[in-house]
Design an enzyme around this catalytic site. Structure first.
Site, PDB file in Angstrom:
ATOM      1  N   CYS A 169      42.700  25.787  43.963  1.00 50.45           N
ATOM      2  CA  CYS A 169      43.570  24.814  43.295  1.00 50.45           C
ATOM      3  C   CYS A 169      43.601  24.983  41.784  1.00 50.45           C
ATOM      4  O   CYS A 169      44.379  24.322  41.095  1.00 50.45           O
ATOM      5  CB  CYS A 169      43.120  23.402  43.659  1.00 50.45           C
ATOM      6  SG  CYS A 169      42.884  23.213  45.424  1.00 50.45           S
ATOM      7  N   HIS A 309      43.488  16.470  37.330  1.00 48.59           N
ATOM      8  CA  HIS A 309      43.562  17.149  38.623  1.00 48.59           C
ATOM      9  C   HIS A 309      43.807  16.096  39.707  1.00 48.59           C
ATOM     10  O   HIS A 309      44.645  16.295  40.580  1.00 48.59           O
ATOM     11  CB  HIS A 309      42.274  17.931  38.874  1.00 48.59           C
ATOM     12  CG  HIS A 309      42.307  18.773  40.101  1.00 48.59           C
ATOM     13  ND1 HIS A 309      43.296  19.709  40.326  1.00 48.59           N
ATOM     14  CD2 HIS A 309      41.479  18.824  41.188  1.00 48.59           C
ATOM     15  CE1 HIS A 309      43.071  20.306  41.503  1.00 48.59           C
ATOM     16  NE2 HIS A 309      41.984  19.785  42.032  1.00 48.59           N
ATOM     17  N   GLU A 320      35.858  13.822  38.224  1.00 45.47           N
ATOM     18  CA  GLU A 320      36.720  14.067  37.059  1.00 45.47           C
ATOM     19  C   GLU A 320      36.629  12.916  36.061  1.00 45.47           C
ATOM     20  O   GLU A 320      36.592  13.137  34.845  1.00 45.47           O
ATOM     21  CB  GLU A 320      38.163  14.286  37.503  1.00 45.47           C
ATOM     22  CG  GLU A 320      39.073  14.692  36.355  1.00 45.47           C
ATOM     23  CD  GLU A 320      40.448  15.174  36.790  1.00 45.47           C
ATOM     24  OE1 GLU A 320      41.172  15.716  35.940  1.00 45.47           O
ATOM     25  OE2 GLU A 320      40.807  15.004  37.977  1.00 45.47           O
ATOM     26  N   LYS A 341      49.949  13.764  41.593  1.00 46.08           N
ATOM     27  CA  LYS A 341      49.806  14.160  43.002  1.00 46.08           C
ATOM     28  C   LYS A 341      50.120  13.024  43.976  1.00 46.08           C
ATOM     29  O   LYS A 341      50.336  13.273  45.158  1.00 46.08           O
ATOM     30  CB  LYS A 341      48.401  14.722  43.244  1.00 46.08           C
ATOM     31  CG  LYS A 341      48.190  16.094  42.604  1.00 46.08           C
ATOM     32  CD  LYS A 341      46.840  16.692  42.972  1.00 46.08           C
ATOM     33  CE  LYS A 341      46.662  18.092  42.404  1.00 46.08           C
ATOM     34  NZ  LYS A 341      46.353  18.120  40.965  1.00 46.08           N
ATOM     35  N   HIS A 346      49.358  17.580  46.896  1.00 39.21           N
ATOM     36  CA  HIS A 346      48.577  18.609  46.206  1.00 39.21           C
ATOM     37  C   HIS A 346      49.172  19.979  46.530  1.00 39.21           C
ATOM     38  O   HIS A 346      49.069  20.457  47.647  1.00 39.21           O
ATOM     39  CB  HIS A 346      47.111  18.521  46.650  1.00 39.21           C
ATOM     40  CG  HIS A 346      46.188  19.404  45.863  1.00 39.21           C
ATOM     41  ND1 HIS A 346      46.629  20.265  44.881  1.00 39.21           N
ATOM     42  CD2 HIS A 346      44.829  19.555  45.921  1.00 39.21           C
ATOM     43  CE1 HIS A 346      45.585  20.913  44.370  1.00 39.21           C
ATOM     44  NE2 HIS A 346      44.498  20.491  44.983  1.00 39.21           N
ATOM     45  N   PHE A 405      38.341  24.682  44.940  1.00 38.45           N
ATOM     46  CA  PHE A 405      37.256  25.056  45.852  1.00 38.45           C
ATOM     47  C   PHE A 405      36.607  26.347  45.336  1.00 38.45           C
ATOM     48  O   PHE A 405      37.289  27.251  44.853  1.00 38.45           O
ATOM     49  CB  PHE A 405      37.802  25.316  47.264  1.00 38.45           C
ATOM     50  CG  PHE A 405      38.189  24.072  48.027  1.00 38.45           C
ATOM     51  CD1 PHE A 405      37.910  22.802  47.563  1.00 38.45           C
ATOM     52  CD2 PHE A 405      38.839  24.194  49.254  1.00 38.45           C
ATOM     53  CE1 PHE A 405      38.261  21.668  48.285  1.00 38.45           C
ATOM     54  CE2 PHE A 405      39.200  23.069  49.992  1.00 38.45           C
ATOM     55  CZ  PHE A 405      38.910  21.818  49.510  1.00 38.45           C
TER      56      PHE A 405
END
Length: 419
Positions: A169, A309, A320, A341, A346, A405
């Protein structure tokens, strides 16, 4: 080329987007500010057997403007079609006349987190049912992640730096950062940079369901992706692409380009913690943001907006938030922080580029896009997330965050352009 790389400045001169909120930048931006949601029940296949049956699909997409023939379209995976279309838009938006530039100094860097998953899925079925002799000769070129970069360079004879990033991502933000660095160092005058993804296929949805990563709010798709909200239960899959034209400032000025904003810093760190979970304290993300701000020569107090994010996952949103508070201290309370998002889902390897377009538009228009579906405050997520309504605000400098990830972190510092 400039003799001193530290003096070279990099500006954004073109934008292109294919998203669940619209297949060009203005439509995407207007829908984002209107608080619309691009998420619904999956239509590309029957999702009834899956725990998560919802996604942010790209709708009414026509690949033909960016691909010259039906044959070329058939030989190109959906993720590449998205990437090529976004790059074609960005080229047109930039006003660049390729006949008047040195194509040795124009490069392409469009990444993807997963690549041609639809091709993999279809060809595995053919292998299983009909044997290896029936596999497509185009299978490998269709599935590999570098193909949007490769094909776009071939169509337009762009012979500068050409590769792809792949960091889950964080992919598109890494693409933008590496493209910025390429122009900054003098290895190119112009880079087309971003990301593309198309994983709304049974194997993609099934794989993320098996990880328990996706929201299962199937009866209410438009409210399923809810970054920083206490009732969030996972992310919602999105798809699409974003591509930006990054150009050396003097080159852009010489051709009279419209300049949207300036890219001024890039942070790139690793959590070194876990395959999928972020560092709980957000240490890697905080370091990443710090490097981006420091690279741009700014104080932390100069940042007024962070495009987070913010995936709507239980752990990620807390980590975050902790990262922002750890880095910015008291200033964290004065920051506007939003995640788009909730509206797009996403978009994985495309997310950072589409979100960078949102940052650039926010700086250009003086309007921050909202975090939709923020209804129930989470005591662990206690910053100003610009809930549900866009906010007029003058922005001199913003950060765009993407975390992937594998513990990959990428932050881009973007500033209002001051000649």
């Amino acid at each position: 080329m400039g003799s001193n790389w530290t003096e070279r400045r990099v500006v954004v001169t073109g934008l292109g987007a294919v998203t669940p909120l619209g297949n060009q930048v203005d439509e995407f931006w207007q829908n984002l500010l209107a608080g619309r949601c691009g998420i619904g029940r999956i239509t590309r296949f029957d999702p009834a057997r899956f725990d998560s049956q919802i996604a942010g699909e790209v709708k009414a997409f026509d690949p033909s403007p960016a691909l010259p023939s039906p044959k070329e379209i058939r030989r190109t995976d959906r993720f590449s079609q998205f990437g090529l279309h976004a790059a074609w838009q960005a080229l047109r938006d930039s006003g660049l006349d390729l006949e008047r530039v040195n194509r040795d100094e124009v490069g392409v860097l469009i990444g993807s987190g997963i690549g041609g998953l639809q091709t993999v899925s279809e060809q595995c079925q053919i292998l299983s049912e009909r044997g290896p002799g029936r596999l497509s000769a185009f299978m490998i070129p269709m599935l590999i992640v570098n193909m949007p970069s490769g094909i776009f360079s071939m169509y337009h004879k762009l012979r500068g730096p050409n590769f792809a990033t792949c960091s889950a991502c964080a992919t598109a933000n890494h693409a933008l950062g590496e493209a910025w660095r390429t122009v900054k160092m003098g290895d190119a005058q112009i880079m087309f940079a971003g990301g593309a993804e198309a994983t709304i296929v049974p194997i993609g949805i099934g794989g993320f369901c098996a990880m328990k990563a996706l929201s299962t709010r199937n009866d209410d798709p438009a409210r399923a992706s809810r970054p920083f909200d206490r009732e969030r239960d996972g992310f919602v899959m999105g798809e699409g692409a974003g591509v930006l034209v990054l150009e050396e400032l003097e080159h852009a000025k010489k051709r009279g380009a419209r300049i949207y904003a300036e890219i001024a810093g890039y942070g790139n760190t690793a959590d070194a913690n876990h395959v999928t979970a972020p560092s709980p304290d957000g240490e890697g993300a905080a370091r990443c943001m710090k490097i981006a701000v420091r690279g741009g020569g700014l104080n932390l107090e100069a940042i007024s907006y962070i495009n987070a994010h913010g995936t709507s996952t239980p752990q990620g949103d807390i980590a975050e938030t902790r990262a922002i508070k750890a880095l910015f201290g008291d200033h964290a309370r004065r920051l506007a922080v939003s995640s788009i998002k909730g509206a797009t889902g996403h978009m994985l390897g495309a997310a950072g580029a589409v979100e960078m377009i949102a940052c650039v538009k926010a700086i250009q228009t003086g309007i921050i896009p909202p975090t939709i579906n923020y209804e129930v405050p989470d005591p662990e997520c206690d910053l100003d997330y610009v809930p549900n309504t866009p906010r007029p605000m003058k922005i001199e400098a913003a950060l765009n965050n993407s975390f992937g990830f594998g513990g990959h972190n990428a932050s881009i510092l973007v500033k209002k352009f001051n000649g």
